[in-house]
Scaffold this active site. Structure first.
Site, PDB file in Angstrom:
ATOM      1  CG  ASP A   1       1.244   2.963  -4.022  1.00 21.18           C
ATOM      2  OD1 ASP A   1       0.710   4.022  -3.669  1.00 21.18           O
ATOM      3  OD2 ASP A   1       1.181   1.910  -3.350  1.00 21.18           O
TER       4      ASP A   1
HETATM    5  C1  GLC Z   1      -0.952   1.404  -0.700  1.00 20.86           C
HETATM    6  C2  GLC Z   1      -0.419   2.796  -0.458  1.00 20.86           C
HETATM    7  C3  GLC Z   1       1.055   2.838  -0.164  1.00 20.86           C
HETATM    8  C4  GLC Z   1       1.454   1.567   0.564  1.00 20.86           C
HETATM    9  C5  GLC Z   1       1.280   0.411  -0.408  1.00 20.86           C
HETATM   10  C6  GLC Z   1       1.547  -0.938   0.263  1.00 20.86           C
HETATM   11  O1  GLC Z   1      -1.942   1.417  -1.687  1.00 20.86           O
HETATM   12  O2  GLC Z   1      -0.716   3.792  -1.440  1.00 20.86           O
HETATM   13  O3  GLC Z   1       1.325   4.000   0.619  1.00 20.86           O
HETATM   14  O4  GLC Z   1       2.803   1.658   1.011  1.00 20.86           O
HETATM   15  O5  GLC Z   1       0.009   0.398  -1.027  1.00 20.86           O
HETATM   16  O6  GLC Z   1       0.565  -1.182   1.220  1.00 20.86           O
END
Ligand code: GLC
Length: 751
Positions: A227
C-alpha cells in the site's frame, strides 16, 4: 528468471523494486524494461494527471463511477462484478493504466469501518466470490488487479501502525478466505499488502503472510505491491516477499537494498526473484491485450453502472405494497424530499474517489419518469447544520403530496478512508426530518444513501417502505427511479447485517483498540456468525431483501459422497408472483458436533436466480471439503458427523433444512503428556490404553468418592500430571507404574 535480468546490473535491479514516481514503475529501455502505471480503483479509474496523492484530494481524469463495493456486495452476483471488471479494464486501457488498484475485499468487522463503502461484506465467501468476479473481468482485458488490503485491514483508526491481534484460526476462516478464493479462482496479477501489523509484524515485511501463506499455501504467482507508504524497512520487506514498494521514494530504498546485498544480508537471488515477478507479470498483461479492448462508449458504461445499481438495491420494507409507485398522472403528486435527491451521494471519499463522466440525480430521473406532479424540498443541508426553514418546507411538501419519497443517509463528511465513524446514526436533523415527514404522510418511501450501515431502529420504525440504495454510483439517481417505478426490481440482498444498535455488534468492546493494538476478541463471530450464534435479534439480517414478486423453495436433496467431506445440495425455486424477479438462494452449513466451537451457521454457497412468473429452476450447489472444515492446530480439519444443511432467503429465514452425514475418518490429534485425560479418552486408539490403566485402579475405574463422576474431576488434567500424582502400579500387578512414554509407545504401536 525474466529475460532482462541478465542485461541488468545489480544497481539497476534494485531500482525496479520501488516506484519511479507516485504512480509509475521505472523503465530501462536499453534492457527491454518497460515501466507500468498503477492507479486506483476499485469502482472507477482515478487517473491523476497533475498533482498526485493517495487520498483523492487532487483531481483525476473523467471515468465511469460505478457503484462502490458496499453496493455491489448486495448484488450477490459474481457475473455482474465480472462485467464491471471488463468495463474497468477497458477504461484503464483507454487511459493507459496497467494495474487498477482493487478490489477491496477486507471483511466488515464493524459497521463503523470508515472504508466499509469500499468493501463487499461481513462474510468471506461472498466477498471472495465477488472479488474473484471483479478480478476475472479486469484481468481478461490485460489490466492487472491488485487485491487489497492483505491482510486484516478492517479499520481506519491508526491503520498505518496498529497491530491487528488475531488468532490464526480466525485469520484462516474469516480474514484470509476472500483473498485465498480470489487468488485461486481469478489469479490476480498483484496483491496489495496492508499498512497495519498482524500480531506485531508489519504486513509489508511479514514473511509468514506474504510468502508462507500467500505463495506456499495458495500458490500466488504475481507480485506483491505495498500500500502507498506501507513499507517501513525496505530490506526486511524484500526479504519477506514484498516485491514492489509504492510510491517511489527516490534512492533511499534502492540504496538500502543494494547495501544489504553488498553486506551479505540479502542475496542477489532474492532481488532477481522480485524483479522477475514484476516484469513477468507486466509482460503477461501486455500480451493479453487486444485491439478491441479499449473500445467502449461512456453511455454503455453508464448504462451498466445503472443496471449494477438496480441489481444491488435492497428493498427492506414495503408495507401495503406501497412500491412500485404508479407512474399514472391520476396517482397524485410526488414530494421528493432530501438534498441527496438533488445532490447524489454516489461514492465514498478517499483514494477511490472518481471524477464521473456524468451524474444522474434522482430528482431529475423521477421527474422525467412520470407525468405525476413532482415537488422538491431539500429538507436538510449537506453540512449537517440545522435549517428550520428547510425542515418546515419539507414537512409542508410531504403533507400536500399523495406520496413522499424521502432521501436520507450519510453525508460525505461522515464516512471516508482515513478515519472510522464514532456511531452508526444518521444526523439528528435527518432523524427529525424522517419522523416529521412520516407523521404527516403515511405513504412515505425512505431511500437510504450510505456506504455503511445506519441505525434504522427507532428512527424509521414507522416508515412503511424503506430502500437501502447504498452509494449508487454515477447512475444511481436513474437506478433508484427504475426501482421506485418498478422498471427494475430491487435485486439486492444485504451483504451485511443491520443490527438494532452499535452495542449489539460483535466487535463493540474491542473496537478500535488502543496503544497500538486491536484485539479481534470476537474471533470467528463476525456479523451474522455472531448474531445468529447468540440468537440476538437484528433490524435486518444478512442476506435479507424483499422483491416485487414472491418465491417458493421446495424439494431439497442432499447427496453425500460416502467417505468424503463432500455433498451435492439441490432444490427448486419457483416464482409464485405476478412479476419477473430474482432471488438469492443461500446455502448455510452448521456443525454442532465438532470438539471446537463453531458459528451456528456459515454461508457455504449461493445462487442468484432470475425467474419469470410461475417459472421454476432447480439449483444445485456442490459442497467441497472446505464447506465442512475448520482450521485446526495443523491445518484444515473435518470431524465426521451430521452437519446441518440450510437453504435460506437470509440467515434468519431458513426455508429448507436437511442433514449431511459426513463419514470421513476422525482427525486424530497428536497426543503427548500435555494432552488432557479427556483428549486421551476421546481418541479412539488412546482411550482403551488409558482405560486399561484406570481399570487397574480401585477395582475397575477411578472410584466415585464425592458423588461426583471422578472422570469430570480429572478429565481436564494433563496426563503427565495425573500419572505423577498417582505414581503407583495397578494394585496386585507386577507392572511398573504407568508413564507417559510407556503409554505413547503403546499408542504408536496401535496406529
Ligand atoms: C491508499 C489506500 C489504497 C490505495 C493506495 C493508492 O492509502 O489504502 O487502497 O490503493 O493508497 O492510492
Amino acid at each position: 528468471m525474466h529475460r532482462s535480468i541478465d542485461h541488468l546490473s545489480l544497481e539497476d535491479k534494485v531500482t525496479l523494486l520501488t516506484g519511479n514516481s507516485f504512480w509509475t514503475t521505472r523503465s530501462i529501455p536499453d534492457a527491454g524494461v518497460e515501466g507500468a502505471l498503477l492507479t486506483d480503483g476499485p469502482h472507477g479509474v482515478r487517473l491523476q494527471q497533475g498533482d498526485a496523492d493517495h487520498l483523492g484530494i487532487n483531481s483525476s481524469a473523467p471515468a465511469t463511477a460505478f457503484p462502490p463495493a458496499a453496493t455491489t456486495g448486495s448484488s450477490w452476483d459474481p457475473r455482474l462484478l465480472e462485467e464491471m471488471g471488463v468495463a474497468l479494464g477497458r477504461e484503464s486501457l483507454a487511459l493507459g493504466v496497467d494495474v487498477l488498484l482493487g478490489p477491496g475485499i477486507n471483511i466488515k468487522r464493524s459497521p463503523l469501518g470508515g472504508r466499509n463503502f469500499e468493501y463487499f461484506s461481513e462474510d468471506p465467501l461472498l466477498s471472495g466470490a465477488l472479488g474473484a468476479g471483479w478480478v476475472r473481468g479486469i484481468e481478461s482485458q490485460g489490466v492487472g488487479a491488485s487485491v487489497k488490503h492483505f491482510a486484516a485491514n478492517n479499520q481506519e483508526t491508526d491503520r498505518m501502525s496498529i497491530s491487528a491481534d488475531v488468532d490464526e484460526r480466525t485469520l484462516r476462516e474469516i480474514y484470509f478466505p476472500a483473498f485465498e478464493r480470489t487468488v485461486n479462482e481469478a489469479r490476480p496479477s498483484t496483491v496489495m499488502c496492508s499498512y497495519n501489523k498482524i500480531n506485531g509484524v508489519y504486513a509489508s515485511q511479514n514473511s509468514w503472510l506474504l510468502s508462507s501463506v500467500l505463495r506456499d499455501d495458495w500458490g500466488f504467482d504475481g507480485y506483491v505491491v505495498s500500500d502507498w507508504g506501507a513499507v517501513v524497512d525496505p530490506v526486511a520487506a524484500v526479504e519477506a516477499g514484498l516485491d514492489l514498494e509504492m510510491p517511489g521514494v527516490g534512492d533511499a530504498s534502492p540504496n538500502a537494498i543494494l547495501q544489504a546485498v553488498r553486506d551479505g544480508r540479502l542475496s542477489e537471488a532474492t532481488i532477481d526473484t522480485a524483479v522477475s515477478r514484476i516484469l513477468e507479470t507486466h509482460d503477461r498483461l501486455r500480451a493479453r491485450r487486444t485491439a478491441e479492448g479499449a473500445s467502449f462508449t461512456g453511455d454503455e458504461h453508464h448504462a451498466l453502472a445503472r443496471r449494477i445499481a438496480t441489481e444491488s438495491t435492497v428493498l427492506l420494507r414495503n408495507e401495503g405494497n406501497l412500491l412500485p409507485l404508479s407512474s399514472n398522472d391520476d396517482a397524485g403528486s410526488l414530494a421528493v424530499i432530501g438534498e441527496f435527491a438533488r445532490t447524489p451521494r454516489f461514492q465514498g471519499a478517499g483514494s477511490s474517489f472518481v471524477n464521473p463522466t456524468r451524474l444522474d440525480s434522482a430528482l431529475d430521473a423521477l421527474a422525467a419518469r412520470t407525468s405525476r406532479p413532482v415537488t422538491f424540498a431539500a429538507g436538510f443541508r449537506l453540512d449537517g447544520e440545522r435549517d428550520d426553514a428547510l425542515l418546515t418546507e419539507a414537512v409542508a411538501a410531504a403533507r400536500d403530496a399523495d406520496t413522499a419519497v424521502l432521501f436520507l443517509g450519510l453525508p460525505p463528511q461522515d464516512e471516508s478512508e482515513g478515519f472510522d465513524r464514532e456511531h452508526m446514526d444518521m444526523s439528528a436533523v435527518q432523524q427529525e426530518l424522517a419522523a416529521a415527514v412520516v407523521a404527516v404522510n403515511p405513504r412515505t418511501v425512505v431511500v437510504l444513501s450510505n456506504g455503511a450501515v445506519v441505525t434504522v431502529t427507532g428512527v424509521l420504525d414507522d416508515a412503511p417502505a424503506i430502500i437501502e440504495a447504498w452509494l449508487g454510483g454515477q447512475a444511481g439517481g436513474s437506478a433508484i427511479a427504475d426501482v421506485l417505478f418498478g422498471d427494475a426490481e430491487p435485486g439486492g440482498r444485504l451483504a451485511e447485517t443491520i443490527p438494532h444498535a452499535l452495542s449489539h455488534t460483535p466487535a463493540h468492546i474491542n473496537w478500535p483498540g488502543s496503544d497500538g493494538h486491536v484485539l479481534y476478541g470476537e474471533r470467528l463471530y463476525v456479523g451474522y456468525r455472531w448474531y445468529d450464534s447468540v440468537d440476538r435479534d437484528v433490524a435486518f439480517p444478512f442476506g435479507y431483501g424483499l422483491s416485487y414478486t414472491s418465491f417458493e423453495y421446495s424439494d431439497l436433496t442432499v447427496d453425500v459422497v460416502e467417505g468424503e467431506a463432500a455433498a451435492t445440495v439441490s432444490f427448486a425455486v419457483t416464482n409464485t408472483g405476478e412479476r419477473a424477479g430474482s432471488d438469492v438462494a443461500q446455502l448455510y452449513v452448521g456443525d454442532s458436533h465438532s470438539r471446537v466451537d463453531r458459528p451456528v451457521r456459515e454461508l457455504r454457497g449461493f445462487e442468484k436466480v432470475r425467474l419469470q412468473p410461475g417459472e421454476s429452476e432447480r439449483v444445485t450447489i456442490e459442497l467441497g471439503a472446505r464447506a465442512f472444515a475448520y482450521w485446526g492446530s495443523e491445518g484444515w480439519v473435518t470431524d465426521p458427523g451430521d452437519f446441518t444443511i440450510e437453504v435460506g432467503r437470509s440467515s434468519r429465514e431458513i426455508v429448507l433444512s436437511g442433514v449431511a452425514s459426513i463419514t470421513v475418518p476422525p482427525s486424530l490429534p497428536r497426543l503427548d503428556g500435555d494432552s488432557t485425560v479427556n483428549q486421551w479418552m476421546e481418541h479412539p486408539k488412546a482411550a482403551p490404553i488409558l482405560a486399561e490403566v484406570f481399570a487397574g485402579w480401585n477395582d475397575g475405574g477411578v472410584s466415585d468418592t464425592m458423588g461426583v463422576d471422578t472422570m469430570k474431576l480429572v478429565g481436564g488434567m494433563p496426563l503427565r500430571t495425573l500419572l505423577t500424582m498417582t505414581a503407583q502400579a495397578p494394585a496386585g500387578s507386577e507392572a511398573e507404574a504407568p508413564t507417559v512414554e510407556g503409554l505413547l509407545a503403546k499408542l504408536d504401536a496401535s496406529l
